[in-house]
Motif scaffolding. Structure first.
Motif, PDB file in Angstrom:
ATOM      1  N   ARG A  26       9.678   5.382   2.630  1.00 19.90           N
ATOM      2  CA  ARG A  26       8.234   5.574   2.552  1.00 19.90           C
ATOM      3  C   ARG A  26       7.429   4.299   2.751  1.00 19.90           C
ATOM      4  NH1 ARG A  26       6.859  10.142  -1.821  1.00 19.90           N
ATOM      5  NH2 ARG A  26       4.812   9.432  -1.188  1.00 19.90           N
ATOM      6  N   SER A  27       8.019   3.147   2.468  1.00 18.17           N
ATOM      7  CA  SER A  27       7.256   1.897   2.574  1.00 18.17           C
ATOM      8  C   SER A  27       7.694   1.021   3.737  1.00 18.17           C
ATOM      9  CB  SER A  27       7.392   1.090   1.280  1.00 18.17           C
ATOM     10  OG  SER A  27       8.707   0.588   1.148  1.00 18.17           O
ATOM     11  N   ALA A  47       9.851  -5.559  -9.849  1.00 19.44           N
ATOM     12  CA  ALA A  47       8.882  -6.575  -9.434  1.00 19.44           C
ATOM     13  C   ALA A  47       7.922  -6.016  -8.391  1.00 19.44           C
ATOM     14  CB  ALA A  47       9.606  -7.811  -8.891  1.00 19.44           C
ATOM     15  N   LEU A  48       8.440  -5.214  -7.470  1.00 15.80           N
ATOM     16  CA  LEU A  48       7.582  -4.580  -6.466  1.00 15.80           C
ATOM     17  C   LEU A  48       6.597  -3.632  -7.135  1.00 15.80           C
ATOM     18  CD1 LEU A  48       6.866  -3.987  -3.472  1.00 15.80           C
ATOM     19  CD2 LEU A  48       8.545  -2.129  -3.586  1.00 15.80           C
ATOM     20  N   PHE A  49       7.084  -2.863  -8.094  1.00 14.77           N
ATOM     21  CA  PHE A  49       6.215  -1.933  -8.823  1.00 14.77           C
ATOM     22  C   PHE A  49       5.069  -2.681  -9.496  1.00 14.77           C
ATOM     23  CE2 PHE A  49       5.366   0.463 -12.832  1.00 14.77           C
ATOM     24  CZ  PHE A  49       4.785   1.581 -12.253  1.00 14.77           C
ATOM     25  N   HIS A  80       0.834  -1.199   0.000  1.00 18.24           N
ATOM     26  CA  HIS A  80       0.000   0.000   0.000  1.00 18.24           C
ATOM     27  C   HIS A  80       0.872   1.255   0.000  1.00 18.24           C
ATOM     28  CE1 HIS A  80      -3.405   2.612   0.777  1.00 18.24           C
ATOM     29  NE2 HIS A  80      -2.737   3.139   1.797  1.00 18.24           N
ATOM     30  N   ALA A  81       1.843   1.297   0.896  1.00 15.14           N
ATOM     31  CA  ALA A  81       2.732   2.461   0.985  1.00 15.14           C
ATOM     32  C   ALA A  81       3.571   2.623  -0.281  1.00 15.14           C
ATOM     33  CB  ALA A  81       3.633   2.332   2.211  1.00 15.14           C
ATOM     34  N   ALA A  82       4.060   1.518  -0.813  1.00 16.96           N
ATOM     35  CA  ALA A  82       4.854   1.584  -2.043  1.00 16.96           C
ATOM     36  C   ALA A  82       3.991   2.073  -3.206  1.00 16.96           C
ATOM     37  CB  ALA A  82       5.454   0.218  -2.362  1.00 16.96           C
ATOM     38  N   MET A 102       2.701   6.166  -7.088  1.00  7.00           N
ATOM     39  CA  MET A 102       1.673   7.008  -7.683  1.00  7.00           C
ATOM     40  C   MET A 102       2.106   8.470  -7.655  1.00  7.00           C
ATOM     41  SD  MET A 102      -2.353   7.440  -6.676  1.00  7.00           S
ATOM     42  CE  MET A 102      -2.864   5.828  -7.201  1.00  7.00           C
ATOM     43  N   GLU A 103       2.672   8.878  -6.551  1.00  6.10           N
ATOM     44  CA  GLU A 103       3.082  10.276  -6.411  1.00  6.10           C
ATOM     45  C   GLU A 103       4.326  10.603  -7.239  1.00  6.10           C
ATOM     46  OE1 GLU A 103       4.462  13.504  -2.991  1.00  6.10           O
ATOM     47  OE2 GLU A 103       3.744  11.516  -2.380  1.00  6.10           O
TER      48      GLU A 103
END
Length: 199
Positions: free
Chosen positions: A36-37, A53-55, A14-16, A21-22
């Motif tokens: 941030r995450s 992969a996280l993205f 969620h945080a990532a 997005m920002e």
């Protein structure tokens, strides 16, 4: 001394996702992502398979939440539901605050273009869901006599798809959901004009 932070997967994704997005994919450094995450660089590699992969995981998570919302907002609502969908997208009171950064999927497309097959696969899923929702609402409107027989449903669904993409880009560049209110209302009015008055 190295930091040791354990963050559950759902909170981390969620945080990532909000960070991507920002800032976009390229604008998010590994260090910023960690801050941030809560995902450490070690965990990013060992648990998530790296930044890309996280993205992609955040894109999947985003779509898993967004597509049912699109269906609930559009399908079954006919032309009025479509009009409200656009107005809601540009309404600060009815959209989450992070919506001011646009749509994570649209942002990814503008950043990667047509060069990344992984992003394109997810874009195809997004486009198919929007087309299906618009087509369903338009077809329902026709079935109950609210949509004139001269309207090409597939062409109208495609127009609406391009409208929501453009609206999201405009909102992102403006930094406020409500910056797109006049555009959203114009699209909504064009949809409402398709409504056939009862005889």
């Amino acid at each position: 001394m190295a930091r040791s932070r354990k963050v559950d997967t759902d909170s981390a994704l969620h945080a990532a996702g909000l960070a991507f997005m920002e800032c976009g994919y390229s604008g998010m450094s590994t260090r910023d992502l960690e801050d941030r995450s809560g995902i450490t660089r070690f965990t990013l590699q060992t648990k998530y398979g790296g930044k890309k992969a996280l993205f992609l995981m955040t894109l999947d998570r985003y779509l898993d939440a967004l597509l049912p919302w699109i269906d609930a907002s559009i399908v079954g609502g006919g032309l009025a539901g479509i009009a409200d969908f656009f107005r809601r997208r540009a309404d600060d009171d009815r959209m989450p605050e992070q919506g001011r950064f646009g749509c994570l999927l649209v942002n990814a497309l503008t950043e990667f273009g047509a060069t990344d097959p992984d992003v394109n696969t997810r874009a195809s899923r997004y486009f198919a869901a929007l087309r299906a929702a618009f087509t369903s609402a338009l077809s329902q409107a026709r079935a109950v006599g609210h949509l004139d027989a001269s309207v090409d449903i597939e062409l109208e669904a495609e127009r609406l798809l391009s409208n929501i993409l453009g609206l999201n880009v405009f909102i992102r560049t403006s930094g406020r959901n409500s910056a797109g209110a006049a555009i959203a209302d114009g699209i909504a009015v064009s949809v409402e004009r398709l409504i056939v008055a009862p005889h």
